[in-house]
Motif scaffolding. Structure first.
Motif, short mmCIF file in Angstrom:
data_model
loop_
_atom_site.label_atom_id
_atom_site.label_comp_id
_atom_site.label_asym_id
_atom_site.label_seq_id
_atom_site.Cartn_x
_atom_site.Cartn_y
_atom_site.Cartn_z
N LYS A 273 56.77 43.05 43.41
CA LYS A 273 55.84 42.86 42.29
C LYS A 273 54.54 43.61 42.52
O LYS A 273 53.96 44.17 41.58
CB LYS A 273 55.50 41.37 42.11
CG LYS A 273 56.62 40.49 41.61
CD LYS A 273 57.50 41.10 40.58
CE LYS A 273 57.01 41.01 39.15
NZ LYS A 273 58.03 41.57 38.21
N LEU A 274 54.05 43.63 43.75
CA LEU A 274 52.80 44.34 44.01
C LEU A 274 53.00 45.85 43.90
O LEU A 274 52.11 46.57 43.42
CB LEU A 274 52.22 43.94 45.37
CG LEU A 274 51.61 42.53 45.36
CD1 LEU A 274 51.30 42.07 46.78
CD2 LEU A 274 50.33 42.52 44.52
N ALA A 275 54.14 46.34 44.33
CA ALA A 275 54.42 47.77 44.15
C ALA A 275 54.45 48.11 42.67
O ALA A 275 53.86 49.11 42.22
CB ALA A 275 55.74 48.14 44.83
N GLU A 276 55.11 47.28 41.88
CA GLU A 276 55.11 47.50 40.42
C GLU A 276 53.69 47.48 39.86
O GLU A 276 53.34 48.30 39.00
CB GLU A 276 55.93 46.40 39.73
CG GLU A 276 57.43 46.50 39.92
CD GLU A 276 58.18 45.37 39.22
OE1 GLU A 276 59.38 45.54 38.96
OE2 GLU A 276 57.57 44.30 38.98
N ALA A 277 52.89 46.54 40.31
CA ALA A 277 51.52 46.44 39.81
C ALA A 277 50.73 47.71 40.13
O ALA A 277 50.04 48.27 39.27
CB ALA A 277 50.83 45.21 40.40
N LEU A 278 50.85 48.17 41.37
CA LEU A 278 50.13 49.40 41.74
C LEU A 278 50.61 50.58 40.91
O LEU A 278 49.80 51.38 40.41
CB LEU A 278 50.31 49.69 43.23
CG LEU A 278 49.73 48.64 44.19
CD1 LEU A 278 50.00 49.05 45.64
CD2 LEU A 278 48.23 48.46 43.98
N LEU A 279 51.92 50.68 40.74
CA LEU A 279 52.45 51.80 39.96
C LEU A 279 51.96 51.74 38.51
O LEU A 279 51.54 52.75 37.94
CB LEU A 279 53.99 51.80 40.00
CG LEU A 279 54.60 52.13 41.37
CD1 LEU A 279 56.12 51.96 41.33
CD2 LEU A 279 54.25 53.56 41.80
N ALA A 280 51.97 50.55 37.95
CA ALA A 280 51.53 50.42 36.55
C ALA A 280 50.07 50.82 36.39
O ALA A 280 49.67 51.33 35.35
CB ALA A 280 51.75 48.98 36.09
N LEU A 281 49.27 50.56 37.42
CA LEU A 281 47.84 50.88 37.33
C LEU A 281 47.54 52.28 37.83
O LEU A 281 46.37 52.68 37.88
CB LEU A 281 47.03 49.84 38.12
CG LEU A 281 47.13 48.40 37.63
CD1 LEU A 281 46.30 47.48 38.53
CD2 LEU A 281 46.65 48.28 36.19
N GLY A 282 48.55 53.02 38.25
CA GLY A 282 48.31 54.37 38.76
C GLY A 282 47.56 54.39 40.07
O GLY A 282 46.84 55.34 40.38
N LEU A 283 47.72 53.33 40.85
CA LEU A 283 47.01 53.24 42.13
C LEU A 283 47.94 53.60 43.27
O LEU A 283 49.12 53.23 43.29
CB LEU A 283 46.50 51.81 42.36
CG LEU A 283 45.32 51.41 41.48
CD1 LEU A 283 45.08 49.91 41.56
CD2 LEU A 283 44.05 52.17 41.89
N SER A 284 47.42 54.32 44.25
CA SER A 284 48.22 54.63 45.42
C SER A 284 47.34 54.69 46.66
O SER A 284 46.12 54.60 46.57
CB SER A 284 48.94 55.97 45.20
OG SER A 284 49.92 56.11 46.21
N THR A 285 47.99 54.79 47.80
CA THR A 285 47.31 54.78 49.08
C THR A 285 46.17 55.81 49.14
O THR A 285 46.34 56.95 48.75
CB THR A 285 48.32 55.14 50.19
OG1 THR A 285 49.44 54.28 50.06
CG2 THR A 285 47.70 54.99 51.56
N SER A 286 45.04 55.38 49.67
CA SER A 286 43.91 56.29 49.87
C SER A 286 44.29 57.36 50.89
O SER A 286 44.90 57.06 51.92
CB SER A 286 42.71 55.49 50.38
OG SER A 286 41.61 56.34 50.59
N ARG A 287 43.91 58.58 50.60
CA ARG A 287 44.24 59.67 51.53
C ARG A 287 43.04 60.07 52.38
O ARG A 287 43.01 61.16 52.96
CB ARG A 287 44.77 60.86 50.75
CG ARG A 287 46.06 60.55 49.99
CD ARG A 287 47.18 60.09 50.89
NE ARG A 287 48.11 61.20 51.14
CZ ARG A 287 49.07 61.15 52.06
NH1 ARG A 287 49.21 60.06 52.81
NH2 ARG A 287 49.88 62.18 52.25
N VAL A 288 42.07 59.19 52.42
CA VAL A 288 40.88 59.42 53.24
C VAL A 288 41.06 58.70 54.57
O VAL A 288 41.49 57.56 54.58
CB VAL A 288 39.64 58.85 52.50
CG1 VAL A 288 38.47 58.66 53.44
CG2 VAL A 288 39.28 59.74 51.33
N ASN A 289 40.74 59.31 55.66
CA ASN A 289 40.73 58.69 57.00
C ASN A 289 42.08 58.11 57.45
O ASN A 289 42.97 58.85 57.83
CB ASN A 289 39.63 57.64 57.12
CG ASN A 289 38.26 58.29 56.92
OD1 ASN A 289 38.15 59.51 57.08
ND2 ASN A 289 37.27 57.54 56.58
N ALA A 290 42.26 56.79 57.37
CA ALA A 290 43.41 56.17 58.03
C ALA A 290 44.74 56.78 57.61
O ALA A 290 45.62 57.00 58.45
CB ALA A 290 43.43 54.66 57.76
#
Lengths: 252, 252, 252, 252, 252, 252
Positions: A210-227
């Motif tokens: 469900k959280l993966a779906e939520a992120l996908l629906a909002l166009g959110l993905s892992t930050s590519r800064v630092n870590a």
């Protein structure tokens, strides 16, 4: 349509099948789910050695199928090293089921407890709670004494009874208001546990989907800064050809 | 179909309209969204007094429409007292946008920062981060110096420029890898901010809607043990008739 | 002469009378004490909803009588939202009895425990301890299972016995060296509890009055920077006339 | 009438006189104040060695005059080892000015900063903040670079200017809303600092006196369970006769 | 050859002899060990008063013999004030056995527990754990109820049985994986305890000696910046001549 | 004679040679040192993927040579997953250089800072500090912006200059009193850094070797309870024959 690859870091086909059922049950009607298990490693993940030994066979799926899927869920209830590695490998959402279950659990009550299997997982999951930053919301981690593979081998009633007893103790003695099922092998048990217990039961596989779906629906993905910034090409020795390509050209 | 009532605890119709747009944009196709604002209170929520003064007019919606909706999202970026009160009032999921945005942000990077409005919100949101248990994952809370109502009054370019400057400082100086928009009035700005910044931007209204949908899909709701157990009937004086009924028969 | 208004956020006249007795017993000979209760709300404060519902009727006293009194003590053992709101409303000292009791308790032993009433208060007071920053000095919060109104209804001996049992357990099992009485309704019981227990017993009403006197004597008052800076005039709708004046001209 | 012995753990008569003035200014009209300084030790306390070396000459006053006074205030801004020792020696309230100032500061704003003298005090006071449990409420400890004895030797204007600069930085950069004067030698400066700064200034000597009065008025004293339980008679060698009596008969 | 002076802050010759045996047993073949006890003070250190009273007689050894030894180990299981004072006095390594045992214990398991003597040491050692920064790795501090001097007076079997019972409870109930012996008087018991228990047993005296050797071998010594920078010459009164020289010329 | 196998988890022969020199320089005269590098993996470890990919080739050495060596030091400055795995594999001491350097650093000053290479290591090492429990003693983790392989490629003066600048900033701005070299590739630089800086410099390789020697001398080894208890035989697929034997018979 959103597509999620669920990767089980152990090599048990029974657990993979159960995880797949739980993932499909949780997924929205438009989501495509596929579930795979590690290509190499022990039949269950019972600690840090098992995680390390099965990491390559787990990450192989991310390398091979990252173009094909939109998000990745790692179905081991821990801070499995493949999760952070996958975030470096791909710009797409990559979630572990432990972190996912905690992120939902905090929305449901004052504190949650994790009911897990062997005594080794108690310190390891306390570390995961610490790393994921949920220490102030975690009432306790309780080990039921079961082995991971017991979850598929024991008579269901005995299994449920053992888990219910630990969950009840978490509520009565530790102040838990929510229970997280602390092993991917418990996926699918939440209905029976809810029937026995008066508190919300969070399964990590369902939470991860469900959280993966939520992120996908909002166009959110892992930050590519630092870590989790992209990896850099580098010389390497002795790696399987698939991972040689990773260091040859890491662009996700 | 799942239905979510978004309640804006202030009384600004412009902000309510913007929140409604953001909630609808985030909601899945099958979800019914309605957005309302407090029936009484100041036009913006700028601190603890405003929260207290507008609490009754916010909770009124939960009392009145709890049979009609499946979940409630409170569109004030804070640990608004109405959130916990609503959890006591109803057995249904009740989420604040601050907690929701943090629960998603931790899945996206090592640490997040919150970019908010006035200097008063900095200590108040540091308290919210502490209460919600995200202290170890929060890099900083940064106040832009804007007033809440500036968010609807200033020229958009000036607004974006101010928020981008704070977000950039959070990334460069505080180690933030993810930015949470620290005011409901910022809902809808995330697209423009993402265009300017290289890190994920989490809007709380969108996060609240997606997490409410996720909980509903999984059949999860607030624990009724301890913190949020049902309220008990009790004598009371001086309350509006609607709230007298709450104490007459609190069963949700 | 210093004057302190003690505001009981519930609407029970028995509890208000007991609080008044405790406040007067604690006050110095030169201090003027008045005790009032909320003008609207439930007869006891048993959680977050009760706090929110009674907040306006509690704050009304601060708005109305702030010119007349030098300091305000809020006689609900919690991080009641009226406390922070009152600090915004007035430049004068405004103390809650929970924070006051903890500030004295830490001067008396290594760790304190709070003995409170219903199981709901345990998580809520753990949050209060966290917010007020006393987590490292708090051994435990223990719920006796009593309801707030039991404190005025039960036979005194039974009441004392119940509280003594919890306090003894806090000392023996949790390492408490000091006990804080975790409900305004316990004001006046400390003498009997001291007779039974070998540790200091801190009543919050008494602590609040003495600390307010101390601040007044030293010319100290709430900081007006950031968290508690003065409120700003703003449009508002639906508020009682008294609170309309607050937003018309908030200068304390 | 309540009587308080203020013990300055260093051997500077100027500082003792200033501390005495501050204590008397803070004390209520009915309180008897006497101020003494250590009978042996360095002229200022600049760290852990100075504390250890002057401890006996500080505790001597408690041993000698505990029958005569109702409470003891130790006028060194630190977790001076004499404070805990005095609590073991006597059943009467024994307060250090650091803990006292923090216990009042938390009632006045979201976070406080301590402005102290030499760079050595920064880590030592960070440890004191940790030990006293105020870490979550302390914005920063700032060392002004002054030596303790500068506080009596420098021209007042230069002194005030230095302290004001640090305090301003604490407010602007660290989020402090309240300033604690981090040295007994700063007692008496708070009026001038308040004139320059917009935040509350807490002097530890004044705080210690008022809190001792508050405890005495409420009949509260140090817990005799665990940490501060009475000492036990024991063999000893090489001690001054006064301390031999302590181990011969420790009853307070 | 490296030389280490072990200083026992109490005045018991039996304990000093046992500490000396433990130190010699732990030391490498090339290390010179000498063990002394405080020149003045009680026969055992049972709390903060005993520490303060014996501090001068403990530090005397550092002042007198700092040219002769390369490192100093303080054989009291606590955050004894002489340790920090010694670091200020000398640029050479100066270690307490509590900190030393914890620094080794964390290398051996997930969490350690400390098994100590009287109930007073439980809060004091919890403070030491906090100060030394090992809180997240410490499962518990457990008081066996023994007095320090019991350790040399009781029949060995009874002693071992008492300590084993506490250690077993720490492992079974608190999650300890390693046990630290929480009193210098327990030095030499670890072999018998290891025979009874399945977990590593760390004796602080042995840990202190090995860590001092390690630091010496690597040319590492106490930082002279801030906390432990050299002391400054200062006026003083009433001190023994030896300590007068310290303030006359503190250069180590 | 004690024997220590130093395992470099990357595949750079230059770094392995430098690590070997540092390990031998630190080892006591009686200690046998051997240094090896991973049999497979990238040439440097720059994050979580590199750790996971090189884990098997690192652990291979423990499996193959555990009978031959008494202790294992892992020369990657991180919470490398091979460390915990090795503790499960063997009952012998197994240390990472990050944890080792921190365990010595806390003995030398109030707080330490870690000076590391790329910005990715800053969050990863902050996590390591958290996991190892040293958060309260760590002033900061500072990334110099160097790549790991720069450490062997850049002109030494430029390298030293970059590291000295970060270390100075850690002391001046973050309150560090001790510096830990945050990369195995910095082994051997501590002499030059000490010449430039006034604070102790701790190299992890040297720290790991000395702490392994200390544990061996004291007969201490990893606890086999819970976190690091022996692994259990289990079915497995796709593993190299060497690791098949691990699951066939895990007894160390």
């Amino acid at each position: 349509v959103p597509s999620i690859l669920v990767v089980n870091p152990n090599t048990s086909s029974e657990m993979t099948a159960a995880i797949d059922r739980a993932a499909r049950a949780a997924a929205g009607p438009a989501t495509r789910i596929a579930t795979v298990c590690a290509t190499a490693g022990p039949r269950s993940i019972e600690g840090a050695l098992d995680e390390a030994v099965g990491a390559l066979g787990t990450l192989e799926w991310v390398v091979r199928r990252q173009a094909e899927f939109d998000a990745f869920v790692f179905a081991c209830y821990s801070a499995h090293p493949a999760i952070a590695a996958a975030r470096e490998l791909t710009g797409k959402p990559a979630l572990g089921i432990a972190e996912a279950s905690m992120a939902l659990a905090v929305l449901l009550g004052h504190r949650f407890s994790i009911v897990t299997t062997s005594p080794r997982w108690k310190p390891l999951l306390e570390d995961a709670v610490l790393l994921y930053g949920f220490r102030d919301r975690c009432a306790s981690v309780r080990a039921s004494g079961l082995a991971v593979l017991d979850l598929k081998a024991l008579p269901p009633d005995q299994l449920i009874e053992t888990l219910v007893a630990e969950a009840r103790a978490a509520v009565a003695q530790d102040g838990a208001e929510v229970i997280c099922l602390g092993c991917a092998g418990m996926a699918g048990l939440e209905a029976r546990l809810r029937a026995e217990l008066a508190v919300p039961i969070v399964d990590g596989v369902a939470a991860g989907v469900k959280l993966a779906e939520a992120l996908l629906a909002l166009g959110l993905s892992t930050s590519r800064v630092n870590a989790y910034r992209p990896i850099q090409p580098r010389e390497n020795v002795g790696l399987p050809p698939l991972f040689q390509t990773v260091y040859a050209d890491p662009t996700p």
